[in-house]
Design a protein around this motif. Structure first.
Motif, mmCIF file in Angstrom:
data_model
loop_
_atom_site.group_PDB
_atom_site.id
_atom_site.type_symbol
_atom_site.label_atom_id
_atom_site.label_comp_id
_atom_site.label_asym_id
_atom_site.label_seq_id
_atom_site.Cartn_x
_atom_site.Cartn_y
_atom_site.Cartn_z
ATOM 1 N N ILE A 1 0.818 -1.219 0.000
ATOM 2 C CA ILE A 1 0.000 0.000 0.000
ATOM 3 C C ILE A 1 0.845 1.260 0.000
ATOM 4 O O ILE A 1 0.634 2.173 -0.810
ATOM 5 C CB ILE A 1 -0.960 0.006 1.223
ATOM 6 N N GLN A 2 1.791 1.357 0.910
ATOM 7 C CA GLN A 2 2.541 2.600 1.092
ATOM 8 C C GLN A 2 3.330 2.976 -0.157
ATOM 9 O O GLN A 2 3.318 4.144 -0.579
ATOM 10 C CB GLN A 2 3.465 2.469 2.306
ATOM 11 N N ASN B 1 -10.048 -6.840 14.196
ATOM 12 C CA ASN B 1 -8.985 -7.666 14.769
ATOM 13 C C ASN B 1 -7.624 -7.400 14.133
ATOM 14 O O ASN B 1 -6.638 -8.051 14.460
ATOM 15 C CB ASN B 1 -9.337 -9.156 14.665
ATOM 16 N N GLN B 2 -7.561 -6.442 13.198
ATOM 17 C CA GLN B 2 -6.289 -6.066 12.568
ATOM 18 C C GLN B 2 -5.876 -4.662 13.017
ATOM 19 O O GLN B 2 -5.520 -3.800 12.210
ATOM 20 C CB GLN B 2 -6.406 -6.148 11.043
ATOM 21 N N ASP B 3 -5.929 -4.452 14.332
ATOM 22 C CA ASP B 3 -5.646 -3.140 14.913
ATOM 23 C C ASP B 3 -4.276 -2.603 14.510
ATOM 24 O O ASP B 3 -4.143 -1.424 14.133
ATOM 25 C CB ASP B 3 -5.717 -3.212 16.447
ATOM 26 N N ALA B 4 -3.242 -3.448 14.604
ATOM 27 C CA ALA B 4 -1.873 -2.991 14.332
ATOM 28 C C ALA B 4 -1.747 -2.478 12.905
ATOM 29 O O ALA B 4 -1.124 -1.437 12.653
ATOM 30 C CB ALA B 4 -0.888 -4.132 14.577
ATOM 31 N N LYS B 5 -2.364 -3.180 11.955
ATOM 32 C CA LYS B 5 -2.285 -2.779 10.548
ATOM 33 C C LYS B 5 -3.032 -1.473 10.301
ATOM 34 O O LYS B 5 -2.584 -0.597 9.549
ATOM 35 C CB LYS B 5 -2.862 -3.898 9.679
ATOM 36 N N ILE B 6 -4.196 -1.333 10.946
ATOM 37 C CA ILE B 6 -4.988 -0.101 10.791
ATOM 38 C C ILE B 6 -4.246 1.094 11.367
ATOM 39 O O ILE B 6 -4.182 2.164 10.757
ATOM 40 C CB ILE B 6 -6.377 -0.274 11.466
ATOM 41 N N ILE C 1 -3.041 4.522 9.456
ATOM 42 C CA ILE C 1 -3.401 5.864 9.921
ATOM 43 C C ILE C 1 -2.148 6.727 10.053
ATOM 44 O O ILE C 1 -2.112 7.882 9.604
ATOM 45 C CB ILE C 1 -4.156 5.790 11.263
ATOM 46 N N SER C 2 -1.111 6.184 10.657
ATOM 47 C CA SER C 2 0.146 6.909 10.830
ATOM 48 C C SER C 2 0.746 7.285 9.473
ATOM 49 O O SER C 2 1.195 8.419 9.269
ATOM 50 C CB SER C 2 1.131 6.068 11.634
ATOM 51 N N PHE C 3 0.734 6.344 8.536
ATOM 52 C CA PHE C 3 1.270 6.601 7.201
ATOM 53 C C PHE C 3 0.501 7.720 6.495
ATOM 54 O O PHE C 3 1.095 8.622 5.886
ATOM 55 C CB PHE C 3 1.219 5.314 6.371
ATOM 56 N N ASN D 1 1.797 11.540 5.276
ATOM 57 C CA ASN D 1 1.836 11.815 3.839
ATOM 58 C C ASN D 1 0.634 12.620 3.346
ATOM 59 O O ASN D 1 0.365 12.672 2.139
ATOM 60 C CB ASN D 1 1.926 10.496 3.069
ATOM 61 N N MET D 2 -0.094 13.235 4.281
ATOM 62 C CA MET D 2 -1.217 14.120 3.954
ATOM 63 C C MET D 2 -2.258 13.445 3.065
ATOM 64 O O MET D 2 -2.761 14.013 2.100
ATOM 65 C CB MET D 2 -0.705 15.407 3.284
ATOM 66 N N ILE D 3 -2.562 12.193 3.408
ATOM 67 C CA ILE D 3 -3.610 11.430 2.716
ATOM 68 C C ILE D 3 -4.800 11.327 3.664
ATOM 69 O O ILE D 3 -4.641 10.989 4.840
ATOM 70 C CB ILE D 3 -3.115 10.017 2.345
ATOM 71 N N ARG D 4 -5.993 11.614 3.162
ATOM 72 C CA ARG D 4 -7.185 11.521 4.008
ATOM 73 C C ARG D 4 -7.578 10.057 4.177
ATOM 74 O O ARG D 4 -7.741 9.336 3.198
ATOM 75 C CB ARG D 4 -8.326 12.342 3.413
#
Length: 471
Positions: free
Chosen positions: A201-202, A220-225, A229-231, A235-238
Motif C-alpha cells: 500500500i505505502q 482484529n487487525q488493529d496494528a495494521k490499521i 493511519i500513521s502513514f 503523507n497528507m492522505i485523508r
C-alpha cells in the motif's frame, strides 16, 4: 503522469474561486440593473453621488464575503444533492439580505420601498440557486470526462469494500478508484481491480499520489490499521475507516462523543437540534395562522353549511390519535361520513358507503384536513410529519412492524413524505404499512426545512392533479 496530477490538483483549487467569481459577477450585475430600474425608470428622484456609488459597490461585495464565511456552498464537493445546493444557496441569500440591508441603512446609501426591495432579493435568490445548480451540472459533466477527480484506493475487499466501491465508482462524483488491496486471497477474483496485499500500500500510495484511502479491514487487525493511519497522516492522505457495524446497521446514523469516547446513535435526527425545532415550530405557527385567517373561514362557511344540510350531525369530527412519543390527542377534521359506530375502529375504504357526497369531494381535495391546522396551532401536530393513526391501529401495527413506533419520535403532520410518495390512504396489506413506515422513518432521518417545503408543494400539486388513493 506527474504533470497531469499537478494540473488536476491546481484545477481543483480553482473551482471554489471560479464559483466565487461567478457569484460576484451575478450579484454586481443584479445591483447594477436594480439601480438602473429604480433610479432611472421608476423613481428618478433617487440618485447617488459618485462617492455613494463607490461605497455601495464596496458594501455589496464585502457583504458577500462576510456572508460566505457563515454559509458554505460545497458545490464542488464530490457528493452533494441538488436539494442541499438549493438549501445552502437560500440560506446564503437570506443572510446576505440582512447584511446588505443593514449596511445600506447604516451608511445611508439607498432608500427603496420594502416590498420592491424584498421582491428584488427573491429574484436574486432564484437566480443564485439556478446559477449554482447549473455550475454543479457542468462540474459533473467535467468530471465525467476525467477531470477534477480524487485518486482513491480501498483496503479490504469484503462486503463493505465492495459497497464503498459501488458508491464511489460514479465518475461524475469526482472519484477515480484505482483498485483494492487485500490479504484475503479468497476475495481476489470478486474484486474489480486487485492491486496486491497490504504490504504494498505505502509504496503504491506514494507513487500514484493517492489522496484518499478507505479502509474496511476488520477490527482484529488493529496494528495494521494504526500503521495505515500513521502513514496517511505523515503523507497528507485523508483516511476513512468503515466500521464493522455497517454490516448490521445499513442506515444513516450519528456519531457523538462523551469526552474521548465515541458513542453511536442508531439514527441521525436533525429535529433533535433546538435550532431546527425552533425553525419548524416557527414555520408551523406562521403557516397555520395564515391558513386559519385567510382560507379557513370561507371554507367553513361553505362546506360547514353543506355538511349540516347533507346529513345530521356536527360539522367537525374528532378522533383520538397517537402523537409524539405516544401521547394521545384529539385530531380534528371536517366530518365526511354519516354518523356511524365504526368511525373510531375502521378506516375509510374505496366506495365506502359511510362517506357522503360532499365528504367524498372533501377527501379527494384534502379539504377535510383543514381543521387540523388548529391541532398545529395547539402544538399537537406539525404541518409536515408522519400521519397520525387511530389508537387501535397504533396498538396493532406496533406489534407487527418493528420500526412502527419510531415514527412517533416527531410530531405527526397534516401531510408527510409517505403521503406524497405513494402511500396515502388505505393500507390494504401489511407491506403497504411497512412501506409507509419506511418513508416516515426516512423523513425523520433526513429532515430539512426545504424538505418540508418540497412536501407541501407536492401536496398542493397532488390536490389539483388528483390522487387515486384519496378516498
Amino acid at each position: 503522469m506527474k504533470e497531469m496530477s499537478e494540473r488536476r490538483e491546481s484545477y481543483g483549487y480553482l473551482i471554489d474561486w471560479i464559483i466565487r467569481f461567478g457569484d460576484l459577477i451575478l450579484i454586481n450585475s443584479f445591483f447594477f440593473m436594480l439601480y438602473f430600474l429604480f433610479c432611472k425608470e421608476f423613481i428618478p428622484e433617487i440618485s447617488l453621488s459618485y462617492e455613494k456609488k463607490i461605497e455601495a459597490i464596496l458594501l455589496i461585495n464585502l457583504s458577500y464575503f462576510v456572508a460566505s464565511t457563515f454559509v458554505r456552498f460545497n458545490i464542488s464537493s464530490n457528493i452533494i444533492s441538488i436539494d442541499k445546493i438549493i438549501q445552502s444557496s437560500s440560506y446564503f441569500i437570506a443572510l446576505y439580505i440582512v447584511i446588505v440591508t443593514g449596511s445600506f441603512s447604516l451608511f445611508d446609501i439607498l432608500s427603496i420601498p420594502v416590498v420592491p426591495w424584498l421582491i428584488s432579493f427573491l429574484v436574486l435568490g432564484m437566480l443564485f440557486c439556478i446559477s449554482h445548480i447549473l455550475f454543479r451540472l457542468m462540474l459533473k459533466a467535467y468530471r465525467r470526462k476525467g477531470y477534477n477527480y480524487r485518486r482513491v484506493i480501498i483496503i479490504g475487499g469484503g462486503i463493505n469494500g465492495i459497497a464503498i466501491y459501488n458508491e464511489l465508482v460514479g465518475s461524475d462524483f469526482g472519484y477515480r478508484i484505482l483498485g483494492f488491496f487485500d490479504d484475503n486471497i479468497a476475495n481476489i477474483d470478486a474484486l474489480p481491480n486487485y492491486l496486491g496485499d497490504t504490504s504494498k500500500i505505502q509504496e503504491f500510495a506514494k507513487k500514484e499520489k493517492i489522496e484518499q484511502i478507505y479502509c474496511t479491514l476488520p477490527g482484529n487487525q488493529d496494528a495494521k490499521i494504526l500503521e495505515l493511519i500513521s502513514f496517511c497522516e505523515k503523507n497528507m492522505i485523508r483516511f476513512f475507516l468503515v466500521p464493522e457495524f455497517y454490516k448490521y446497521i445499513k442506515r444513516r446514523f450519528a456519531l457523538h462523543s462523551l469526552e474521548t469516547i465515541p458513542i453511536l446513535s442508531l439514527r441521525y435526527e436533525p429535529l433533535q437540534h433546538k435550532s431546527n425545532q425552533f425553525i419548524k415550530r416557527t414555520f408551523d405557527l406562521v403557516f397555520s395562522i395564515l391558513i386559519l385567517v385567510l382560507v379557513f373561514p370561507w371554507i367553513y362557511l361553505i362546506f360547514g353549511s353543506i355538511i349540516k344540510i347533507s346529513s345530521p350531525g356536527p360539522i367537525f369530527f374528532k378522533q383520538k390519535r397517537t402523537g409524539i412519543k405516544g401521547k394521545e390527542f384529539y385530531c380534528y377534521k371536517f366530518r365526511s361520513m354519516r354518523l356511524n359506530a365504526a368511525a373510531n375502529s375502521i378506516s375509510a375504504t374505496k366506495e365506502d358507503p359511510r362517506i357522503t357526497k360532499v365528504g367524498l369531494f372533501m377527501r379527494k381535495t384534502s379539504i377535510d384536513e383543514l381543521p387540523q391546522f388548529f391541532n398545529v396551532l395547539m402544538g399537537d401536530m406539525s404541518v409536515v410529519g408522519p400521519r397520525p393513526h387511530m389508537l387501535k391501529h397504533t396498538a396493532l401495527y406496533s406489534m407487527l412492524i418493528e420500526k412502527f413506533m419510531v415514527r412517533h419520535l416527531v410530531k405527526p403532520g397534516i401531510t408527510g413524505w409517505a403521503q406524497v410518495t405513494g402511500f396515502r390512504g388505505e393500507t390494504k396489506t401489511l407491506a403497504d404499512m411497512e412501506g409507509r413506515v419506511k418513508k416516515d422513518v426516512w423523513y425523520i432521518e433526513n429532515w430539512s426545512f426545504f424538505l418540508d417545503l418540497k412536501i407541501i408543494f407536492k401536496t398542493v400539486m397532488n390536490v389539483f392533479k388528483g390522487e387515486e388513493k384519496a378516498y
